[in-house]
Design an enzyme around this catalytic site. Structure first.
Site, mmCIF file in Angstrom:
data_model
loop_
_atom_site.group_PDB
_atom_site.id
_atom_site.type_symbol
_atom_site.label_atom_id
_atom_site.label_comp_id
_atom_site.label_asym_id
_atom_site.label_seq_id
_atom_site.Cartn_x
_atom_site.Cartn_y
_atom_site.Cartn_z
ATOM 1 N N CYS A 4 3.808 -1.617 9.360
ATOM 2 C CA CYS A 4 4.985 -2.557 10.045
ATOM 3 C C CYS A 4 4.454 -3.769 10.457
ATOM 4 C CB CYS A 4 5.597 -1.800 11.266
ATOM 5 S SG CYS A 4 6.480 -0.196 10.469
ATOM 6 N N ARG A 29 4.642 -6.882 5.115
ATOM 7 C CA ARG A 29 4.203 -5.563 5.486
ATOM 8 C C ARG A 29 5.466 -4.666 5.621
ATOM 9 N NH1 ARG A 29 -0.419 -6.177 8.565
ATOM 10 N NH2 ARG A 29 -0.053 -4.121 9.456
ATOM 11 N N TRP A 78 8.304 -0.759 7.828
ATOM 12 C CA TRP A 78 8.399 0.143 6.676
ATOM 13 C C TRP A 78 8.340 1.493 7.341
ATOM 14 C CZ3 TRP A 78 7.898 -0.979 1.601
ATOM 15 C CH2 TRP A 78 7.534 -0.039 0.854
ATOM 16 N N ASN A 104 3.837 0.533 15.848
ATOM 17 C CA ASN A 104 3.381 0.601 14.348
ATOM 18 C C ASN A 104 2.474 1.811 14.203
ATOM 19 O OD1 ASN A 104 2.255 0.115 11.759
ATOM 20 N ND2 ASN A 104 1.228 -1.662 12.713
ATOM 21 N N GLY A 105 2.543 2.491 13.396
ATOM 22 C CA GLY A 105 1.866 3.800 13.720
ATOM 23 C C GLY A 105 2.431 5.189 13.510
ATOM 24 N N GLU A 487 -7.128 4.480 -16.040
ATOM 25 C CA GLU A 487 -6.636 3.812 -15.523
ATOM 26 C C GLU A 487 -7.454 2.499 -15.405
ATOM 27 O OE1 GLU A 487 -4.320 3.191 -13.561
ATOM 28 O OE2 GLU A 487 -4.987 1.995 -11.827
ATOM 29 N N LYS A 491 -5.789 -1.330 -15.934
ATOM 30 C CA LYS A 491 -5.917 -2.511 -15.160
ATOM 31 C C LYS A 491 -6.174 -3.828 -15.862
ATOM 32 C CE LYS A 491 -3.817 -1.396 -12.421
ATOM 33 N NZ LYS A 491 -3.396 -0.082 -11.766
ATOM 34 N N GLU A 494 -3.303 -4.933 -18.104
ATOM 35 C CA GLU A 494 -2.181 -5.608 -17.634
ATOM 36 C C GLU A 494 -2.813 -6.967 -16.822
ATOM 37 O OE1 GLU A 494 0.009 -3.214 -14.582
ATOM 38 O OE2 GLU A 494 -1.938 -2.313 -14.068
ATOM 39 N N HIS A 510 -15.075 11.660 -32.220
ATOM 40 C CA HIS A 510 -14.281 12.082 -33.243
ATOM 41 C C HIS A 510 -13.425 10.821 -34.051
ATOM 42 C CE1 HIS A 510 -14.921 16.186 -32.393
ATOM 43 N NE2 HIS A 510 -14.845 16.297 -31.043
ATOM 44 N N LYS A 612 7.629 -5.189 -11.157
ATOM 45 C CA LYS A 612 6.873 -4.102 -10.020
ATOM 46 C C LYS A 612 7.892 -2.917 -10.177
ATOM 47 C CE LYS A 612 4.245 -2.540 -7.091
ATOM 48 N NZ LYS A 612 2.870 -2.210 -7.272
#
Ligand code: F6R
Length: 617
Positions: A4, A29, A78, A104-105, A487, A491, A494, A510, A612
């Site tokens: 946050c 945030r 958030w 925040n937390g 992955e 990355k 993209e 193979h 996104k």
């Protein structure tokens, strides 16, 4: 929670303008809700808060203006505890309306504190842990008139991670802040001072900042600041000058959101692990909503996800089967419902989605529910569609991911899947509590391991420089290193728009080995030595590709020198258990992709052709 945004101000300017301006800079945030509180004069505290983006709050204030003030606090949220609605927006006020807090937390012991207050007759209006703090503070101020001392005493009662900034109607010239395991910085101005989750909150006004240490309370007035520890003793603080410009501010000084998010990974993992054990050490997944009885019935798990989240699922399969002995499949969301999968009441569908809005995954959920399966989602976005339509949810607490390419999303998804696996093992009784506790401790060590890699990103930057002209890349791994190879390749595809492919190292012979040419860069993720069979096999795979001219870059744990004679470059990984290795081995590959794309002049945060949230099938 961790991400946050928090602002505090005392000074000659119009507090509302300064606080809202600070929130605008911190909006990255979190943007589930926003709110402010002002003290226009002694005895008078006013506030305004609204669900959704900051613009909603601004519209509300325009419609019902607040009186002018020279002191204020603000928050952009958030959501973690409680849905992202008006009631849960910050700042919560204490019952007499004289104390407002932004937080925040996660207050880990908030249920106990809340119960204590409820027994004294306090009535709570929200589902947040933060409201508890406001109430505690009001109660404390009844006997301790000094706001700093009252805040300090409240902090002593709190467990977990928190940043607090408080405003009190009886203290119109002061804002008090406090922090533990969660960020707070002070901005020093001329006849005005600021508080912020990061310097972006006040960068428009001053570049002089003071870093607060762990467990400190700061008292901010227009003329100065005073810092003490939670023990009440005066504390040291360091002043520094912020050297970013305003445009870099919201990226926390990094060139890209992606770089920033890569660097947030230790915190994202720590946050995802936070508050998951009760006092007796038992794992608790309180948001989850599925009963232990229902979970005991589960005899098959199918993980459904897309892209990077799918790779997180591939990693998770190894741990789920190993720890719970429940058969687990992993399926691409876009394929799942078209193959007529065999599902019933005892099949648990686990979907993984950072955004919570991916249409392929959502459609898979709807299909699974039609077949009467239970759906548990692992998601980073509170209140998004996927968790809303699922029977159960485990949130990854990574904070908003802005860069299109997922990084902290991925690591926190793996962690959340592991928590689920351990929880299932606990519920099914297939692992002892101390075994679960041991794995949790190993997970707690991962943030430090990731940090170790982040402290030396130059190595990957140099490698990107060296390989900037390469046109194709291969990534190899075995076991949990296999999805990491996939992955790493994704990355690079993209971000750098280059041909990159990941393979299970044993599969190469193979067919795919034919693509290896003189100088083809091949990244190899070497399993920890603890798995000697895997480790030995991959050493031969390195030799195979090298013999065909590959330029080999080997990611290998510290202390393992058995591979040293073979690679062209060695990237060291911290020593961790085999199943946890993806949490560290993925990180250099993220950095490499980001560095290479930057050198190729691409927009790392918004790669071409991508979005996104993929809300089409
Ligand atoms: C890759 C990436 C995508 C997403 C995928 C699923 O870096 O970000 O592959 O992982 O589109 O998105 P979520 O997790 O939001 O469902």
């Amino acid at each position: 929670m961790h991400m946050c945004g928090i602002v505090g101000y005392v000074g000659a300017k119009d507090a509302q303008t300064v606080v809202v301006g600070g929130l605008r800079r911190l909006e990255y945030r979190g943007y589930d809700s926003a709110g402010i509180a002002l003290v226009p004069s002694k005895g008078d505290l006013v506030s305004s808060k609204k669900a959704g983006k900051l613009a909603n709050l601004e519209a509300q204030i325009e419609h019902s203006p607040l009186p002018a003030a020279h002191m204020g606090i603000g928050h952009t949220r958030w959501a973690t505890h409680g849905a992202p609605n008006d009631a849960n927006a910050h700042p919560p006020l204490a019952p007499q309306g004289k104390v407002a807090v932004v937080h925040n937390g996660i207050i880990e012991n908030f249920l106990i504190l809340r119960e204590e207050l409820e027994n004294e007759g306090y009535e709570f209006l929200s589902e947040t842990d933060s409201e508890t703090v406001a109430f505690l503070l009001e109660r404390q101020l009844a006997t301790t008139s000094n706001l700093t001392e009252a805040t300090r005493l409240v902090c002593e009662r709190l467990e977990g991670a928190f940043t607090l900034v408080v405003a009190s109607a009886d203290h119109p010239d002061v804002v008090v802040g406090a922090r533990r395991n969660s960020p707070l910085v002070v901005g020093l101005g001329d006849g005005e001072n600021f508080l912020g989750s990061d310097v972006a909150a006040f960068i428009d006004h001053t570049k002089t900042a003071v870093e607060l240490g762990q467990d400190q309370v700061v008292t901010v007035t227009a003329d100065g600041i005073e810092v003490i520890g939670f023990d009440g003793l005066p504390a040291e603080s360091t002043t520094y000058t912020v050297d970013w410009d305003v445009s870099a501010a919201e990226k926390g000084g990094y060139d890209w959101f992606m770089t920033k998010e890569i660097h947030e990974q230790p915190a994202a993992i720590a946050e995802t692990l936070l508050g998951r054990q009760d006092a007796s050490g038992r794992l608790q997944l309180d948001e989850m909503r599925l009963s232990d009885g229902e979970l005991r019935e589960v005899d098959k798990i199918i993980i459904v996800a897309a892209g990077t989240s799918f790779y997180a699922g591939m990693v998770a399969k190894y741990a789920i089967e190993h720890w719970t002995r429940i058969p687990c499949e992993v399926e691409l969301a876009s394929e799942f419902r078209y193959r007529d999968p065999i599902l019933d009441r005892s099949t648990l569908i686990v979907t993984i989605s950072q955004s919570g809005e991916t249409m392929d995954t959502l459609m898979a959920i709807r299909y699974a529910k039609e077949q009467r399966s239970q759906v548990l989602s692992i998601c980073n976005t509170n209140g998004s569609t996927i968790p809303r339509e699922s029977d159960a949810v485990i949130y990854t607490h990574a904070g908003p991911e802005i860069a299109v390419a997922s990084t902290k999303g991925f690591l926190s998804q793996v962690v959340a899947c592991y928590l689920l696996a351990l929880y299932l093992a606990q519920v099914k009784g297939v692992k002892y509590l101390d075994e679960i506790g041991q794995i949790l401790e190993q997970l707690q060590d991962i943030p430090a391991g990731v940090q170790q890699i982040l402290d030396n990103t130059q190595e990957m930057a140099d490698l990107a420089e060296e390989l900037v002209d390469s046109k194709a890349f291969i990534f190899l791994g075995r076991h949990v290193g296999y999805p990491v190879a996939l992955e790493g390749a994704l990355k690079l595809k993209e971000l750098a728009y280059l041909h990159a492919e990941g393979f299970a190292a044993g599969e190469l012979k193979h067919g795919p080995i034919a693509v290896i040419d003189q100088g083809t860069p091949v990244f190899v993720v070497v399993p920890p030595r603890a798995r000697d069979q895997l480790q030995e096999k991959i050493v031969s795979n390195i030799q195979e590709v090298r013999a065909r001219g590959a330029f080999t870059i080997v990611l290998v744990e510290e202390g393992d020198d058995s591979v040293l004679p073979f690679p062209d470059r060695v990237i060291r990984l911290p020593k961790v258990p085999t199943l946890l290795q993806p949490l560290v081995s993925a990180v250099p590959l993220q950095i490499f992709a980001c560095e290479l794309a930057t050198r190729l002049g691409h927009d790392v945060d918004q790669p071409r052709n991508l979005a996104k949230s993929v809300t089409v099938e």
